[in-house]
Motif scaffolding. Sequence first.
Motif, PDB file in Angstrom:
ATOM      1  N   ARG A  67       0.848  -1.201   0.000  1.00 43.22           N
ATOM      2  CA  ARG A  67       0.000   0.000   0.000  1.00 43.22           C
ATOM      3  C   ARG A  67       0.883   1.250   0.000  1.00 43.22           C
ATOM      4  O   ARG A  67       0.488   2.279   0.510  1.00 43.22           O
ATOM      5  CB  ARG A  67      -0.899   0.015   1.250  1.00 43.22           C
ATOM      6  N   GLN A 111      -1.573   4.026  -6.234  1.00 48.03           N
ATOM      7  CA  GLN A 111      -1.889   3.169  -7.389  1.00 48.03           C
ATOM      8  C   GLN A 111      -2.312   1.784  -6.907  1.00 48.03           C
ATOM      9  O   GLN A 111      -2.918   1.031  -7.633  1.00 48.03           O
ATOM     10  CB  GLN A 111      -0.680   3.032  -8.296  1.00 48.03           C
ATOM     11  N   GLY A 112      -1.947   1.500  -5.641  1.00 45.60           N
ATOM     12  CA  GLY A 112      -2.299   0.221  -5.044  1.00 45.60           C
ATOM     13  C   GLY A 112      -3.593   0.376  -4.280  1.00 45.60           C
ATOM     14  O   GLY A 112      -4.323   1.347  -4.505  1.00 45.60           O
ATOM     15  N   LEU A 141       7.770   4.498  -2.884  1.00 46.65           N
ATOM     16  CA  LEU A 141       7.641   4.076  -4.286  1.00 46.65           C
ATOM     17  C   LEU A 141       8.847   4.536  -5.113  1.00 46.65           C
ATOM     18  O   LEU A 141       9.221   5.716  -5.081  1.00 46.65           O
ATOM     19  CB  LEU A 141       6.363   4.690  -4.885  1.00 46.65           C
TER      20      LEU A 141
HETATM   21 FE1  SF4 Z   1       3.173  -0.669  -3.940  1.00 47.42          FE
HETATM   22 FE2  SF4 Z   1       4.062  -0.197  -6.420  1.00 47.42          FE
HETATM   23 FE3  SF4 Z   1       1.523  -0.991  -6.010  1.00 47.42          FE
HETATM   24 FE4  SF4 Z   1       2.291   1.483  -5.300  1.00 47.42          FE
HETATM   25  S1  SF4 Z   1       2.212   0.629  -7.375  1.00 47.42           S
HETATM   26  S2  SF4 Z   1       1.060   0.072  -4.077  1.00 47.42           S
HETATM   27  S3  SF4 Z   1       4.385   1.073  -4.611  1.00 47.42           S
HETATM   28  S4  SF4 Z   1       3.410  -2.192  -5.599  1.00 47.42           S
END
Ligand code: SF4
Length: 630
Positions: A44, A48-49, A193
């Motif tokens: 999390r 985007q997650g 991230l």
């Molecule tokens: Fe985690 Fe990458 Fe998904 Fe963002 S996009 S929640 S950093 S896995």
Amino acid sequence: MKSRDKAVNQMIKAAGEREVETVWDRYQTQQPQCGFGELGVCCRNCTQGPCRINPYGDGPDHGVCGANADTIVARNLVRAIAAGAAAHSGHARHLAHALKKGLAGKAPAYGLKDEAKLRALAARVGLDPELPAEELVNKFMDMALEQFAEGEGPLKWAQSFLTGGCGETFERLGTMPTGIDNTIVEMLHRTHLGVDADPVNLLLAGVSCAIADYAGSHLATDLADIMFGTPGPVFSQANMGVMKEKSVNIALHGHNPVLSDIIVQEAREMEEEARGAGAEGINLMGVCCTGNEILMRHGVPALTHSISQEMPMLTGALDAMVVDYQCVYPSLAGVAECTGTKLITTMDMAKISGAVHLGMHEENAAEKAREIISVAIEQFRARQGRPVNIPSVSSKVVAGFSVEAIVQALSKLDAADPLKPVIDSLAAGSLQGVVLLAGCNNVKVPQDDSFLVIARELAARDVLLLATGCGAGAYARHGYLTPEATLEYAGPGLKAVLTAIGEANGLGGPLPLVLHMGSCVDNSRAVDLAVAVADKLGVDLNKLPVVASAPEFKTEKAVSIGTYAMAIGLPVHLGVVPPVLGSRLVTSVLTEGVKDLFGGYFIVETDPYKAAGAIFAAIQERRSGLGLPT
Ligand code: SF4
Ligand code: MSK
């Protein structure tokens, strides 16, 4: 079975009858728990997650940003280590501020109490121990506070209190921290991230953070000893039978002795006020590690620990529960409302909705302690006429085994060389090894069961047992901190060693089966003891027949402790599966790969009988390595 503790089971029944929800009820309502979370493959870290990886290859194998299971598992793990290190070092910082203000005349409740400890520590960190006390304590405090800032060289508190070999390993692998705070902050940075996506690099950074945690924990122990005194053997009681219907019952819960020690002092002055309210006196008791701190220094009885913290309220006889921080369940507010207990939060950074907040500051510590006790006395008045249900379950306790106390006891056998009797016993095999049993209870394990099984199994095989935190609390509540337990469970070699020490100290019998070394930060005491033995033998910690075990761990602090124990070279048993199985790479690094780097490694075994066997096998392997009889 929810708990091995009879008093706890009695109160679980009472909770059911009164329809009070407990930790075990809430655990049931959480079933089934998230499989992705259990495996550590849920991320999390950005909006985007949340992203999750299907570890069985039947679904996404990367998060939206491209992070794979190895990266996500490693990131989650090292973030937990950072949180644990932040908690322990925050505790140390709080003590440092209190003493600093005390020395400046701004916080009259605090000052230098144990000059001998100060001088011993000063010598370890390179200060002149012969300086006048006032000058020395100020220099020491400046150095202590410098540990939090980013320095240029190795972190003093990590380097000075471990073996030279550990320091060399950490330098070589780039895991020696240069400051506590920057190491923790960097962990948040590199797990953001799009920063560190190399799982091994992340794990090494996690080790560095755990070493910073060790430094912070050691500092917390040191400062508490300097301010409130180094513990020595105390006799006390544990479990809910220590409550007294006709007294003002106050439980002190959390971790930091910065307030609880003052409450202990002030309560002695307020007995008259309690009697004026019709009470027979003030009955202080401890929960979790605040409880361990005041048990170790003042012999205050231990009420209960960890997952059973809600239970004492159900007796109807607990007038106040005073909490500082860490491991304090927010659910206490709801239980307190049902049972007429006043839940009092005391730290501005740790409030709970529904509790009364009496914010304690170093400057007003004694005044606030008196105010808190007065609230409890009023609550005692209000509960008169209401029935109570106090389980008549309690055990005798002998605690207070700081390193200083252990060395003092051993010096009765050999004044010139106190560690020699232990080393000789290890060499001869009458002691096979040493195991530190640490950590929490966890709702996923029947409370105390794994602690008790492992202790019995190892004691029978002549393993010397040390304990801290809620593990020590479990042993306290079950009578394992007594000479009687030694007579009942110790193998012949262990019994002979503990008896020789006990009799040389005029106890007329053995030392307790398990030696209570203090709270979670006091795992540093156990490391100090291991370092002293290693230095004496001229070997590194990763050669000693010493193992750490956290059979029922739950907190991020425990993750961090386990990691520093591994990094200094110990096999570390975990009795609860950590959320790493979603990455084969991370799992194999932790259980095998780290062994080549640090000498320590993790053993994951949830069955306590098998765990005892695996721990003993690790001891035997170390003994063989040293050429000792197995
Ligand atoms: Fe985690 Fe990458 Fe998904 Fe963002 S996009 S929640 S950093 S896995
Ligand atoms: S209190 S960290 S539940 S041992 Fe130190 Fe107990 Fe674990 Fe908290």
